[in-house]
Design an enzyme around this catalytic site. Structure first.
Site, mmCIF file in Angstrom:
data_model
loop_
_atom_site.group_PDB
_atom_site.id
_atom_site.type_symbol
_atom_site.label_atom_id
_atom_site.label_comp_id
_atom_site.label_asym_id
_atom_site.label_seq_id
_atom_site.Cartn_x
_atom_site.Cartn_y
_atom_site.Cartn_z
ATOM 1 C CB SER A 84 -22.047 -23.792 -34.729
ATOM 2 O OG SER A 84 -21.263 -24.934 -34.403
ATOM 3 C CB THR A 122 -21.645 -19.207 -37.458
ATOM 4 O OG1 THR A 122 -22.027 -20.570 -37.323
ATOM 5 C CG2 THR A 122 -20.704 -18.798 -36.360
ATOM 6 C CE1 TYR A 123 -25.374 -23.976 -34.338
ATOM 7 C CE2 TYR A 123 -25.385 -23.189 -36.602
ATOM 8 C CZ TYR A 123 -25.314 -24.228 -35.693
ATOM 9 O OH TYR A 123 -25.168 -25.515 -36.136
ATOM 10 N N GLY A 180 -17.535 -26.371 -39.487
ATOM 11 C CA GLY A 180 -18.133 -26.381 -40.816
ATOM 12 C C GLY A 180 -17.322 -25.597 -41.829
ATOM 13 C CB ALA A 187 -16.955 -20.848 -40.670
#
Length: 130
Positions: free
Chosen positions: A25, A57-58, A73, A75
């Protein structure tokens, strides 16, 4: 027919943290989420201006007023503190609504605070000639 249109973005935000060990996220200051009409768990595109990377992502809600933009994460391998990013969302829109569709654009300063009154993008060639 429904079309997927640009819904909102936070333009040129500065990544404040990158947490490789978090599940995933992007954590975004609650004030920025509200200004950009982005809700927690909404799909967000992260376009890294500094590195040239793009990912999806969110959104997670961060502390209001903190200016936090934390890439979580895996990313975190593609986004580092200090990088400039664009955080964008899209929405499915009915054909009848397309002509009147207006996205929300939020410009921020170096501390990820909303720049009041700046809401309209200027296309590249026009910006360069001004």
């Amino acid at each position: 027919m429904r079309r997927i249109l640009f819904k909102s973005k936070i333009h040129r935000a500065t990544v404040t943290q990158a947490d490789l060990d978090y599940e995933g996220s992007v954590t975004i200051d609650r004030d920025l989420l509200r200004a950009a009409d982005i809700v927690e768990n909404e799909k967000v595109a992260v376009w890294n201006i500094t590195q040239g990377t793009r990912l999806e992502t969110y959104a997670l809600e961060g502390e209001a007023g903190s200016g936090v933009i934390c890439i979580n994460g895996a990313a975190a391998h593609l986004n580092k503190p200090g990088d400039l990013v664009i955080l964008a969302t899209f929405a499915e829109v009915e054909e009848a609504e397309v002509a009147n569709w207006k996205p929300t654009v939020v410009f921020v300063d170096k501390d990820n605070r909303v720049v009041p009154g700046q809401t309209k993008e200027i296309p590249g060639p026009q910006r360069r000639s001004a």
